[in-house]
Design a protein around this motif. Structure first.
Motif, PDB file in Angstrom:
ATOM      1  N   GLY A 156       0.795  -1.217   0.000  1.00 15.31           N
ATOM      2  CA  GLY A 156       0.000   0.000   0.000  1.00 15.31           C
ATOM      3  C   GLY A 156       0.829   1.268   0.000  1.00 15.31           C
ATOM      4  O   GLY A 156       0.399   2.291  -0.543  1.00 15.31           O
ATOM      5  N   ARG A 157       2.015   1.205   0.560  1.00 17.03           N
ATOM      6  CA  ARG A 157       2.830   2.427   0.612  1.00 17.03           C
ATOM      7  C   ARG A 157       3.342   2.837  -0.766  1.00 17.03           C
ATOM      8  O   ARG A 157       3.750   3.980  -0.958  1.00 17.03           O
ATOM      9  N   ASN A 158       3.306   1.898  -1.736  1.00 18.41           N
ATOM     10  CA  ASN A 158       3.805   2.198  -3.083  1.00 18.41           C
ATOM     11  C   ASN A 158       2.769   2.053  -4.191  1.00 18.41           C
ATOM     12  O   ASN A 158       3.028   2.456  -5.328  1.00 18.41           O
ATOM     13  N   TYR A 159       1.616   1.475  -3.886  1.00 12.84           N
ATOM     14  CA  TYR A 159       0.617   1.173  -4.916  1.00 12.84           C
ATOM     15  C   TYR A 159      -0.377   2.339  -4.995  1.00 12.84           C
ATOM     16  O   TYR A 159      -1.430   2.329  -4.375  1.00 12.84           O
ATOM     17  N   GLU A 160      -0.014   3.332  -5.792  1.00 11.85           N
ATOM     18  CA  GLU A 160      -0.814   4.548  -5.942  1.00 11.85           C
ATOM     19  C   GLU A 160      -1.869   4.355  -7.023  1.00 11.85           C
ATOM     20  O   GLU A 160      -1.575   3.874  -8.120  1.00 11.85           O
ATOM     21  N   VAL A 161      -3.113   4.739  -6.734  1.00  8.37           N
ATOM     22  CA  VAL A 161      -4.219   4.612  -7.682  1.00  8.37           C
ATOM     23  C   VAL A 161      -5.100   5.847  -7.587  1.00  8.37           C
ATOM     24  O   VAL A 161      -5.036   6.600  -6.602  1.00  8.37           O
ATOM     25  N   ALA A 166      -9.594   3.517  -5.662  1.00  9.13           N
ATOM     26  CA  ALA A 166      -9.389   3.110  -4.271  1.00  9.13           C
ATOM     27  C   ALA A 166     -10.727   2.931  -3.561  1.00  9.13           C
ATOM     28  O   ALA A 166     -10.930   1.957  -2.824  1.00  9.13           O
ATOM     29  N   ALA A 167     -11.651   3.868  -3.797  1.00 12.69           N
ATOM     30  CA  ALA A 167     -12.961   3.794  -3.156  1.00 12.69           C
ATOM     31  C   ALA A 167     -13.756   2.598  -3.662  1.00 12.69           C
ATOM     32  O   ALA A 167     -14.446   1.914  -2.893  1.00 12.69           O
ATOM     33  N   GLY A 175     -10.834  -2.769   3.826  1.00  6.81           N
ATOM     34  CA  GLY A 175      -9.497  -2.860   4.383  1.00  6.81           C
ATOM     35  C   GLY A 175      -8.406  -2.610   3.374  1.00  6.81           C
ATOM     36  O   GLY A 175      -7.231  -2.503   3.742  1.00  6.81           O
ATOM     37  N   SER A 176      -8.778  -2.480   2.104  1.00  9.77           N
ATOM     38  CA  SER A 176      -7.789  -2.335   1.028  1.00  9.77           C
ATOM     39  C   SER A 176      -7.304  -0.898   0.850  1.00  9.77           C
ATOM     40  O   SER A 176      -6.155  -0.670   0.459  1.00  9.77           O
ATOM     41  N   ARG A 177      -8.178   0.080   1.101  1.00  7.18           N
ATOM     42  CA  ARG A 177      -7.811   1.467   0.829  1.00  7.18           C
ATOM     43  C   ARG A 177      -6.840   1.976   1.884  1.00  7.18           C
ATOM     44  O   ARG A 177      -7.079   1.849   3.081  1.00  7.18           O
ATOM     45  N   VAL A 178      -5.740   2.566   1.426  1.00  2.00           N
ATOM     46  CA  VAL A 178      -4.728   3.135   2.310  1.00  2.00           C
ATOM     47  C   VAL A 178      -4.202   4.420   1.694  1.00  2.00           C
ATOM     48  O   VAL A 178      -4.577   4.788   0.573  1.00  2.00           O
ATOM     49  N   LEU A 179      -3.326   5.074   2.407  1.00  2.00           N
ATOM     50  CA  LEU A 179      -2.572   6.196   1.866  1.00  2.00           C
ATOM     51  C   LEU A 179      -1.156   5.724   1.559  1.00  2.00           C
ATOM     52  O   LEU A 179      -0.553   4.987   2.349  1.00  2.00           O
ATOM     53  N   THR A 180      -0.634   6.133   0.421  1.00  2.00           N
ATOM     54  CA  THR A 180       0.741   5.787   0.080  1.00  2.00           C
ATOM     55  C   THR A 180       1.712   6.642   0.902  1.00  2.00           C
ATOM     56  O   THR A 180       1.307   7.548   1.633  1.00  2.00           O
ATOM     57  N   LYS A 182       3.401   8.852  -0.201  1.00  2.00           N
ATOM     58  CA  LYS A 182       3.279  10.218  -0.713  1.00  2.00           C
ATOM     59  C   LYS A 182       2.049  10.934  -0.172  1.00  2.00           C
ATOM     60  O   LYS A 182       1.850  12.114  -0.451  1.00  2.00           O
ATOM     61  N   GLY A 183       1.219  10.186   0.569  1.00  2.67           N
ATOM     62  CA  GLY A 183      -0.019  10.770   1.062  1.00  2.67           C
ATOM     63  C   GLY A 183      -1.151  10.734   0.063  1.00  2.67           C
ATOM     64  O   GLY A 183      -2.179  11.390   0.257  1.00  2.67           O
ATOM     65  N   THR A 184      -0.985   9.967  -1.013  1.00  2.57           N
ATOM     66  CA  THR A 184      -1.992   9.857  -2.068  1.00  2.57           C
ATOM     67  C   THR A 184      -2.813   8.579  -1.876  1.00  2.57           C
ATOM     68  O   THR A 184      -2.404   7.666  -1.161  1.00  2.57           O
TER      69      THR A 184
END
Length: 239
Positions: A156-161, A166-167, A175-180, A182-184
């Motif tokens: 999750g820290r690298n998988y930006e979408v 994400a929603a 449980g899948s949605r996180v912030l990378t 980068k805060g994205t």
């Protein structure tokens, strides 16, 4: 009592190292569909079988679906159009190919049932792991006895979408949605699958925390674009 070297189920993950492929596929690419030389892929697959000591290694034609197929007999061809294969056959290894998606290996050794699952974003969103557990249950497995091993995958820290993606996944795989980092908006599919498996009654879960995007031991589509695939493999040894 089982001997120390006589585990009832085997589960392994490969890395990029140890094969004969060249260029962006160097060196242990196990996928035929990514542009690598077919002879190299075949040599790598034979090498894998030799190292694991298995006579039969069954692959599947992965299409990011939620389709599960039972392997009832050995075939040289990939099982068509599915993203999970289950079997009760002993001595037949089941393989899943990945390069950021989550490889999930499932087993109930008392029932003699195993599964190899390709849980990419779409498949995971649409229930491929849940359907795999249900297929195992139809063959006699009990969720409370199932052991799940989740392999290296995009973290999750690298998988930006995009936020909408994400929603959407979060709505189907909580449980899948996180912030990378980068805060994205990001996705941690492994995290969502852990939540889902526990909800299905599967509590014996181990997850390899390594991130394929940042760990260059593994092929990563998001990092490299043109690249190979590593494998997760599980099998019930011959008695």
């Amino acid at each position: 009592m089982l001997k120390e070297n006589s585990r009832p189920v085997r589960k392994v993950f490969t890395t990029k190292a140890g094969g004969v492929s060249r260029g962006p596929y160097a060196s242990f690419n196990l996928a035929e569909h990514v542009g690598d030389e077919q002879q190299c892929v075949q040599d790598n697959r034979k090498r894998l079988q030799r190292i694991l000591g298995v006579q039969h290694l069954q692959w599947m034609e992965q299409i990011h679906s939620n389709t599960v197929q039972e392997v009832k007999a050995v075939t040289e061809e990939p099982i068509a159009a599915c993203d999970s294969i289950v079997t009760t056959l002993r001595g037949v290894a089941l393989g899943v190919l990945v390069a950021d998606c989550v490889p999930v290996l499932l087993s109930d050794h008392e029932a003699g049932v195993i599964a190899a699952v390709h849980a990419g974003r779409l498949g995971a969103r649409n229930g491929i792991v849940q359907r795999s557990v249900e297929a195992m249950r139809d063959l006699g497995a009990v969720p409370e006895r199932i052991h799940a091993l989740l392999g290296p995958a995009a973290s999750g820290r690298n998988y930006e979408v995009p936020e909408a993606m994400a929603a959407d996944v979060e709505a189907r795989l909580p449980g899948s949605r996180v912030l990378t980092d980068k805060g994205t908006p990001g996705l941690d599919i492994r995290r969502g699958l852990l939540v889902q498996l526990r909800g299905l009654g599967v509590h014996a879960i181990h997850a390899d925390p390594r991130c394929t995007i940042e760990d260059e031991q593994f092929f990563s589509y998001r990092r490299e674009g043109v690249t190979g695939r590593f494998a997760g493999v599980t099998w019930l040894p011959d008695v």
